[in-house]
Design a protein around this motif. Structure first.
Motif, PDB file in Angstrom:
ATOM      1  N   MET A  49       0.858  -1.236  -0.049  1.00 26.88           N
ATOM      2  CA  MET A  49      -0.019  -0.114  -0.007  1.00 26.88           C
ATOM      3  C   MET A  49       0.893   1.380  -0.063  1.00 26.88           C
ATOM      4  SD  MET A  49      -3.183  -0.857   2.618  1.00 26.88           S
ATOM      5  CE  MET A  49      -4.587  -1.607   2.058  1.00 26.88           C
ATOM      6  N   LEU A  50       2.033   1.122   0.475  1.00 27.41           N
ATOM      7  CA  LEU A  50       2.840   2.316   0.661  1.00 27.41           C
ATOM      8  C   LEU A  50       3.663   2.754  -0.260  1.00 27.41           C
ATOM      9  CD1 LEU A  50       3.912   1.789   4.435  1.00 27.41           C
ATOM     10  CD2 LEU A  50       2.784   4.055   3.652  1.00 27.41           C
ATOM     11  N   GLN A  51       3.610   1.834  -1.463  1.00 26.62           N
ATOM     12  CA  GLN A  51       4.376   1.927  -2.768  1.00 26.62           C
ATOM     13  C   GLN A  51       3.935   3.019  -3.450  1.00 26.62           C
ATOM     14  OE1 GLN A  51       3.885  -1.622  -4.924  1.00 26.62           O
ATOM     15  NE2 GLN A  51       5.245  -2.828  -3.552  1.00 26.62           N
ATOM     16  N   GLN A  52       4.930   4.325  -3.482  1.00 23.45           N
ATOM     17  CA  GLN A  52       4.292   5.590  -4.056  1.00 23.45           C
ATOM     18  C   GLN A  52       3.246   6.195  -3.131  1.00 23.45           C
ATOM     19  OE1 GLN A  52       6.155   6.920  -7.081  1.00 23.45           O
ATOM     20  NE2 GLN A  52       7.522   5.943  -5.630  1.00 23.45           N
ATOM     21  N   THR A  53       2.911   5.971  -2.313  1.00 25.85           N
ATOM     22  CA  THR A  53       1.672   6.291  -1.468  1.00 25.85           C
ATOM     23  C   THR A  53       1.863   6.671  -0.234  1.00 25.85           C
ATOM     24  OG1 THR A  53       0.554   4.830  -2.775  1.00 25.85           O
ATOM     25  CG2 THR A  53      -0.897   5.741  -1.036  1.00 25.85           C
ATOM     26  N   THR A  54       1.398   7.838   0.175  1.00 29.56           N
ATOM     27  CA  THR A  54       1.526   8.474   1.804  1.00 29.56           C
ATOM     28  C   THR A  54       1.227   7.834   2.814  1.00 29.56           C
ATOM     29  OG1 THR A  54      -0.251   9.857   1.507  1.00 29.56           O
ATOM     30  CG2 THR A  54       1.777  10.833   0.868  1.00 29.56           C
ATOM     31  N   VAL A  55       1.730   7.679   4.024  1.00 27.06           N
ATOM     32  CA  VAL A  55       1.162   7.287   5.084  1.00 27.06           C
ATOM     33  C   VAL A  55      -0.362   7.754   5.419  1.00 27.06           C
ATOM     34  CG1 VAL A  55       1.470   7.305   7.579  1.00 27.06           C
ATOM     35  CG2 VAL A  55       3.297   6.750   6.231  1.00 27.06           C
ATOM     36  N   ALA A  56      -0.406   9.048   5.141  1.00 24.83           N
ATOM     37  CA  ALA A  56      -1.975   9.552   5.663  1.00 24.83           C
ATOM     38  C   ALA A  56      -3.001   8.846   4.743  1.00 24.83           C
ATOM     39  CB  ALA A  56      -1.740  11.106   5.283  1.00 24.83           C
ATOM     40  N   ALA A  57      -2.673   8.512   3.314  1.00 25.78           N
ATOM     41  CA  ALA A  57      -3.577   7.962   2.623  1.00 25.78           C
ATOM     42  C   ALA A  57      -3.781   6.337   2.756  1.00 25.78           C
ATOM     43  CB  ALA A  57      -2.910   8.152   1.039  1.00 25.78           C
ATOM     44  N   VAL A  58      -2.750   5.948   3.313  1.00 26.88           N
ATOM     45  CA  VAL A  58      -2.853   4.417   3.516  1.00 26.88           C
ATOM     46  C   VAL A  58      -3.626   4.005   4.899  1.00 26.88           C
ATOM     47  CG1 VAL A  58      -1.408   2.639   4.082  1.00 26.88           C
ATOM     48  CG2 VAL A  58      -0.661   3.912   2.190  1.00 26.88           C
ATOM     49  N   ARG A  59      -3.420   4.725   5.794  1.00 28.52           N
ATOM     50  CA  ARG A  59      -4.029   4.336   7.138  1.00 28.52           C
ATOM     51  C   ARG A  59      -5.237   3.824   6.915  1.00 28.52           C
ATOM     52  NH1 ARG A  59      -1.766   6.125  11.622  1.00 28.52           N
ATOM     53  NH2 ARG A  59      -0.131   7.583  11.675  1.00 28.52           N
ATOM     54  N   SER A  60      -6.526   4.485   6.399  1.00 30.89           N
ATOM     55  CA  SER A  60      -7.801   4.080   6.436  1.00 30.89           C
ATOM     56  C   SER A  60      -7.913   2.783   5.726  1.00 30.89           C
ATOM     57  CB  SER A  60      -8.872   5.075   5.794  1.00 30.89           C
ATOM     58  OG  SER A  60      -8.335   5.270   4.737  1.00 30.89           O
ATOM     59  N   GLU A  86     -12.273  -2.508  -2.880  1.00 32.50           N
ATOM     60  CA  GLU A  86     -12.001  -1.886  -1.327  1.00 32.50           C
ATOM     61  C   GLU A  86     -10.590  -1.195  -1.703  1.00 32.50           C
ATOM     62  OE1 GLU A  86     -13.032  -1.341   1.851  1.00 32.50           O
ATOM     63  OE2 GLU A  86     -13.670  -3.442   1.567  1.00 32.50           O
ATOM     64  N   TRP A  87      -9.954  -1.359  -2.825  1.00 27.13           N
ATOM     65  CA  TRP A  87      -8.609  -0.490  -3.161  1.00 27.13           C
ATOM     66  C   TRP A  87      -8.891   0.619  -3.885  1.00 27.13           C
ATOM     67  CZ3 TRP A  87      -3.808  -2.622  -1.893  1.00 27.13           C
ATOM     68  CH2 TRP A  87      -2.858  -1.964  -2.514  1.00 27.13           C
ATOM     69  N   ALA A  88     -10.297   0.600  -4.349  1.00 27.88           N
ATOM     70  CA  ALA A  88     -10.450   1.850  -5.305  1.00 27.88           C
ATOM     71  C   ALA A  88     -10.096   3.333  -4.641  1.00 27.88           C
ATOM     72  CB  ALA A  88     -11.929   1.979  -5.429  1.00 27.88           C
ATOM     73  N   GLY A  89      -9.678   4.312  -5.291  1.00 23.43           N
ATOM     74  CA  GLY A  89      -9.248   5.495  -4.693  1.00 23.43           C
ATOM     75  C   GLY A  89      -7.820   5.424  -4.121  1.00 23.43           C
ATOM     76  N   LEU A  90      -7.381   4.374  -3.769  1.00 26.18           N
ATOM     77  CA  LEU A  90      -5.870   4.333  -3.646  1.00 26.18           C
ATOM     78  C   LEU A  90      -4.809   4.296  -4.759  1.00 26.18           C
ATOM     79  CD1 LEU A  90      -4.348   4.319  -0.879  1.00 26.18           C
ATOM     80  CD2 LEU A  90      -4.060   1.865  -1.205  1.00 26.18           C
ATOM     81  N   GLY A  91      -5.370   4.280  -5.911  1.00 24.89           N
ATOM     82  CA  GLY A  91      -4.295   4.356  -7.203  1.00 24.89           C
ATOM     83  C   GLY A  91      -3.441   3.255  -7.394  1.00 24.89           C
ATOM     84  N   GLY A 196      13.665  10.196   6.601  1.00 30.48           N
ATOM     85  CA  GLY A 196      13.440  10.718   5.321  1.00 30.48           C
ATOM     86  C   GLY A 196      12.227  11.516   5.235  1.00 30.48           C
ATOM     87  N   ALA A 197      11.083  11.024   6.018  1.00 31.24           N
ATOM     88  CA  ALA A 197       9.640  11.553   5.840  1.00 31.24           C
ATOM     89  C   ALA A 197       9.447  12.380   6.683  1.00 31.24           C
ATOM     90  CB  ALA A 197       8.838  10.109   6.148  1.00 31.24           C
ATOM     91  N   THR A 198      10.277  12.658   7.859  1.00 31.39           N
ATOM     92  CA  THR A 198       9.950  13.799   8.749  1.00 31.39           C
ATOM     93  C   THR A 198      10.774  14.965   8.841  1.00 31.39           C
ATOM     94  OG1 THR A 198      10.887  12.405  10.788  1.00 31.39           O
ATOM     95  CG2 THR A 198       8.578  12.004  10.025  1.00 31.39           C
ATOM     96  N   ILE A 199      12.180  14.499   8.625  1.00 29.89           N
ATOM     97  CA  ILE A 199      13.496  15.480   9.041  1.00 29.89           C
ATOM     98  C   ILE A 199      14.039  15.892   7.636  1.00 29.89           C
ATOM     99  CG2 ILE A 199      15.595  15.668   9.903  1.00 29.89           C
ATOM    100  CD1 ILE A 199      14.322  14.560  12.418  1.00 29.89           C
ATOM    101  N   CYS A 200      14.479  14.737   7.019  1.00 29.86           N
ATOM    102  CA  CYS A 200      15.044  14.807   5.492  1.00 29.86           C
ATOM    103  C   CYS A 200      14.413  14.882   4.658  1.00 29.86           C
ATOM    104  CB  CYS A 200      16.407  13.872   5.790  1.00 29.86           C
ATOM    105  SG  CYS A 200      17.706  14.218   4.452  1.00 29.86           S
ATOM    106  N   THR A 201      13.601  15.994   4.585  1.00 33.04           N
ATOM    107  CA  THR A 201      12.309  15.931   3.436  1.00 33.04           C
ATOM    108  C   THR A 201      12.689  16.676   2.434  1.00 33.04           C
ATOM    109  OG1 THR A 201      11.699  18.186   4.698  1.00 33.04           O
ATOM    110  CG2 THR A 201      10.593  16.099   5.395  1.00 33.04           C
TER     111      THR A 201
END
Length: 357
Positions: A49-60, A86-91, A196-201
DNA sequence: CATACGTGGGG
DNA sequence: TCCCCAAGTAT
């Protein structure tokens, strides 16, 4: 360099132990330190799910999938349409098709047990170099070299690598390998990615609070902001198309499952033309009195912009479509549609609602 | 090695 | 509004 290979991973793990983000698929570092590992099924599902996809989008989506299909065997037994819906919208819907293929291989050929090596994982559908290494490290604590976009960025800055991506991939992988420890490899991998996600952005890195600032060559050279370099991207063309939205007198909608291959493969959608830079000849999927909607759907895919015109019609119970099938109103969930198709539905509903019965 | 493949959020 | 980008893979 020799010094950095020991000090940087140590500083990174120390930082991770106190700053690791709390994620539903993650074993907290304190437990991981005691030898607790994540369920390979959940690690695999989250990584895909996290492939090319943000944590925020994946959670739900992760919550929905694990609730509905708690094990790989349960997922393997699911209907294709349910998983795609069920995957619809995640891309990147090939991920969902490969997810199901992979679950069925693991359930049937591996007795429901994921392989615990990089090579074994790499052979499964939808699992490439990154995901195989990530699962091997996180679920099985193997010292695999995990390289995603975050790791590439952190390495490019840490070692001030100016070679543009994707050419720099091999070099950055080699550097990541030098920092990969023999123990706590899963925590190390997640630590680099969290960093990388939170500091080395990508933009405005927070070097002031970075645990690796003392080791960072790009910080010393003042180049951190500009790394990693990337080869320029091509402009996106505009493509045009027409979609037909048909409602039968009993409320059923005319929908079709798109072909397995290609854009939105395997997903539900409205019948219509293909999408090209010159508008293809429209061929209605059913005989009807068509009305053009005044608005159009605008949607941007990875490699082109789409402008989709909509034609709507109401038909009787005896109408026979040349393609697609009617889906009863009670069985139709707009959430099962990929976003561009849901936008089309929303536009129709908005315009129709503005008219009196 | 290049291209196809989604979507939503941030600057 | 527009561009960039995100825990990549398959071909």
């Amino acid at each position: 360099m020799r010094d950095l290979e020991k000090t940087a991973p140590a500083r990174l793990l120390e930082w991770y132990d106190s700053h690791a983000r709390d994620l539903p698929w993650r074993i907290p570092p304190k437990q991981a330190l005691n030898g607790v590992r994540g369920d390979p099924y959940r690690v695999w599902l989250s990584e895909v799910m996290l492939q090319q996809t943000t944590v925020a989008a994946v959670r739900s989506y992760f919550a929905a999938f694990t609730t509905r299909w708690p094990t790989v065997q349960a997922l393997a037994a699911a209907d294709d349409a349910d998983v795609m819906g069920e995957w619809a919208g995640l891309g990147y819907y090939a991920r969902a098709r490969n997810l199901l293929k992979c679950a069925r291989v693991v359930a049937s050929d591996y007795d429901g047990v994921f392989p615990d090596t990089v090579d074994g994982l790499r052979a499964l559908p939808g699992i490439g170099p990154y995901t195989a290494a990530a699962i091997a490290a996180i679920a099985f604590d193997r010292p695999a070299v995990v390289v995603d976009g975050n790791v590439e960025r952190v390495m490019a800055r840490l070692f001030d690598v100016h070679t543009p991506l994707p050419s720099a991939k091999a070099e950055l992988t080699d550097l990541a390998g030098r920092l990969t420890p023999d123990t706590r490899a899963g925590c190390h991998a997640q630590a680099v990615m969290d960093l990388g996600a939170t500091i080395c952005t990508p933009r405005n890195p927070a070097c002031g609070i970075c645990p690796l600032i003392a080791d960072c060559a790009a910080k010393a050279a003042g180049t951190a902001q500009d790394l990693p370099r990337k080869t320029p991207k091509k402009p996106k063309p505009i493509r045009f198309g027409v979609a037909y939205i048909v409602r039968r007198s009993d409320g059923a909608w005319l929908l079709e499952t798109r072909p397995e291959r290609g854009l939105l493969g395997g997903m539900l959608g409205w019948p219509g033309t293909g999408w090209a830079e010159t508008l293809p000849d429209p061929v209605p999927p059913i005989a009807a009195d068509w009305r053009d909607l005044s608005g159009e759907v605008r949607h941007t895919f990875t490699h082109f912009h789409l402008r989709l015109a909509l034609k709507v019609a109401a038909v009787g119970m005896d109408a026979r479509p040349s393609r697609g099938a009617f889906v009863a109103a009670t069985d139709f969930r707009p959430a099962d549609l990929p976003t561009v198709m849901r936008k089309a539905f929303d536009l129709v509903r908005t315009e129709v609602n503005q008219e009196p019965e």
